[in-house]
Design an enzyme around this catalytic site. Structure first.
Site, PDB file in Angstrom:
ATOM      1  N   TYR A  90       6.229 -69.696 -38.678  1.00 22.97           N
ATOM      2  CA  TYR A  90       7.277 -69.062 -38.035  1.00 22.97           C
ATOM      3  C   TYR A  90       8.295 -70.299 -37.127  1.00 22.97           C
ATOM      4  O   TYR A  90       7.696 -71.351 -37.013  1.00 22.97           O
ATOM      5  CB  TYR A  90       6.864 -68.251 -36.671  1.00 22.97           C
ATOM      6  CG  TYR A  90       6.320 -66.714 -36.881  1.00 22.97           C
ATOM      7  CD1 TYR A  90       6.292 -66.634 -38.690  1.00 22.97           C
ATOM      8  CD2 TYR A  90       5.719 -66.008 -36.325  1.00 22.97           C
ATOM      9  CE1 TYR A  90       5.924 -65.261 -38.736  1.00 22.97           C
ATOM     10  CE2 TYR A  90       5.371 -64.821 -36.515  1.00 22.97           C
ATOM     11  CZ  TYR A  90       5.223 -64.312 -37.901  1.00 22.97           C
ATOM     12  OH  TYR A  90       4.992 -63.130 -38.280  1.00 22.97           O
ATOM     13  N   SER A 277       6.323 -54.230 -38.287  1.00 28.02           N
ATOM     14  CA  SER A 277       7.537 -53.506 -39.071  1.00 28.02           C
ATOM     15  C   SER A 277       7.673 -51.916 -38.622  1.00 28.02           C
ATOM     16  O   SER A 277       7.874 -51.322 -39.533  1.00 28.02           O
ATOM     17  CB  SER A 277       7.645 -53.847 -40.586  1.00 28.02           C
ATOM     18  OG  SER A 277       8.994 -53.633 -40.997  1.00 28.02           O
TER      19      SER A 277
END
Length: 444
Positions: A90, A277
């Protein structure tokens, strides 16, 4: 059972907070009792995690360090979360010049909370197999889930995070070929040699034995993978996976519900779902179905994505779910998040935001009452639109389809759940026609 207790606790929580979802009578601006920070035991581990987890993949790209720290303060200090999730690659899309910035944001936040590290359940992820990431490992090799990769990954993550242990280390995606990120069928022709399950667990055992990692889990896994990891752990006396981080939302349901729910059940492998998500990359906020979607909306940032979305079955499904939300006096965001928050097989839901207002809206949805009538209407839509993204050339995928390789116009997304054409992990390097399924895969 654990699931019955969890479902009952959520029902009691909704009743208790129906009148005032921003605190108790002695409101001091923070949540109390078993609210957003209500603890859930994660699988077979001793980890007690909040039912909402803060995702951090935007820190260092879409969010500055200061903005990331502000989000962490809000989530942990105002809402009482104790659980955050990061990854060695990330922020996303992963690039050599930004990789690690998310961890450094978390380190800055931890540094201003001396003596409070034990209050945080810190989850991170080691990369799976990728032919496209050449900057993660010191010698430039592409990552695999070997002992060498795991040890290097953990040591570098600990250095960036400024801590001496990770509470939960997850394999970000499998080392073997699996039909990930939108591909809807297993392709026998793409099978290849992979690191055996027991060897991966032995690498994880090394970092656990060294005190660098407390528990281990998987991400973007299948029922076969979960069962093989648990079987190998039990047979060889190796660390047992306690969690699985997979995409789950109103429009990405069947992959988990049709197989993984059974495999991960406390009766069987006892692996807790960390649902990522839940808003499908913002699609379930309904902003893309507006007459004029925001110019800076995610799908507008990449050529062709908005047109493909608007012509897909996903767009139709979102409109139907929005009708359900309006019928029950909710926003689509509230409906979508409350659905995830109240599923008995979800241990914790991972939310992410780019602004504090978005973060607060996502966390406040934890206290929304989702009546049985709304669930009935949700399931009626689901019968017509079962994972609608798979009904067209457009697919809803997790961020990692575009993050595990170099960014490109097809899936160079910075968001979980962005729409993109059928990328897959671990395919070969054979050149393919532009726009083909294999061409998309080769960007990973």
């Amino acid at each position: 059972t654990m699931d019955a207790a969890r479902f009952g606790r959520r029902a009691r929580r909704r009743e208790r907070h129906a009148a005032d979802r921003r605190g108790t009578d002695d409101d001091d601006g923070a949540y109390h009792d078993d609210e957003a920070n209500s603890a859930v035991k994660l699988g077979t581990s001793e980890l007690e995690v909040s039912e909402v987890c803060l995702g951090t993949m935007t820190f260092g790209k879409q969010n500055t360090l200061d903005e990331g720290v502000a989000q962490l303060d809000e989530a942990f200090d105002t809402y009482g979360l104790n659980f955050l999730d990061t990854a060695e690659m990330y922020p996303v899309p992963t690039e050599a010049h930004t990789q690690g910035a998310t961890d450094r944001t978390i380190a800055a936040w931890l540094a201003k909370r001396p003596g409070r590290r034990s209050d945080v359940v810190l989850a991170s992820k080691v990369c799976g197999a990728s032919e496209r990431i050449t900057w993660i490992r010191d010698d430039g090799r592409t990552p695999r889930v070997t002992r060498e990769d795991i040890v290097e990954s953990v040591d570098k993550s600990l250095d960036r995070l400024g801590t001496d242990y990770i509470d939960l280390l997850q394999i970000h995606w499998p080392d073997r070929y699996v039909p990930l990120f939108g591909s809807d069928a297993y392709d026998l022709a793409q099978e290849r040699e992979a690191v055996p399950f027991d060897e991966q667990l032995r690498g994880l055992q090394d970092v656990v034995a060294a005190g660098k990692v407390r528990y281990v889990g998987v991400s973007n896994e299948t029922p076969y993978g979960v069962c093989k990891f648990v079987e190998a752990a039990d047979r060889e006396g190796l660390p047992r996976i306690c969690s699985i981080q997979n995409s789950y939302s109103l429009i990405v349901r069947s992959d988990f519900e049709n197989g993984l729910t059974e495999a991960c059940s406390p009766r069987h492998c006892d692996v807790g779902l960390l649902a990522y998500s839940p808003l499908a990359g913002g699609i379930l906020t309904n902003k893309y179905n507006a007459a004029t979607p925001p110019e800076n909306a995610r799908l507008n940032l990449f050529p062709g994505f908005m047109d493909r979305y608007l012509s897909s079955r996903a767009s139709e499904a979102v409109a139907k779910y929005n009708d359900v939300a309006e019928k029950h006096g909710l926003s689509l965001t509230q409906l979508a998040l409350a659905f995830c928050y109240t599923r008995p097989f979800v241990a914790s839901t991972i939310i992410g935001a780019t602004t504090l207002d978005q973060l607060r809206e996502n966390l406040d949805a934890f206290f929304v009452d989702l009546p049985d009538a709304a669930l009935h209407d949700i399931n009626a839509v689901y019968k017509t639109y079962r994972d609608p993204s798979k009904s067209s050339s457009l697919v809803l995928v997790g961020v990692d389809c575009c993050a595990v390789g170099r960014p490109h116009t097809r899936c160079g997304s910075a968001a979980v759940g962005l729409l993109s054409p059928l990328p897959q992990l671990g395919s070969g390097a054979v050149s393919s026609p532009p726009g083909s399924r294999r061409d998309a895969a080769e960007h990973i």
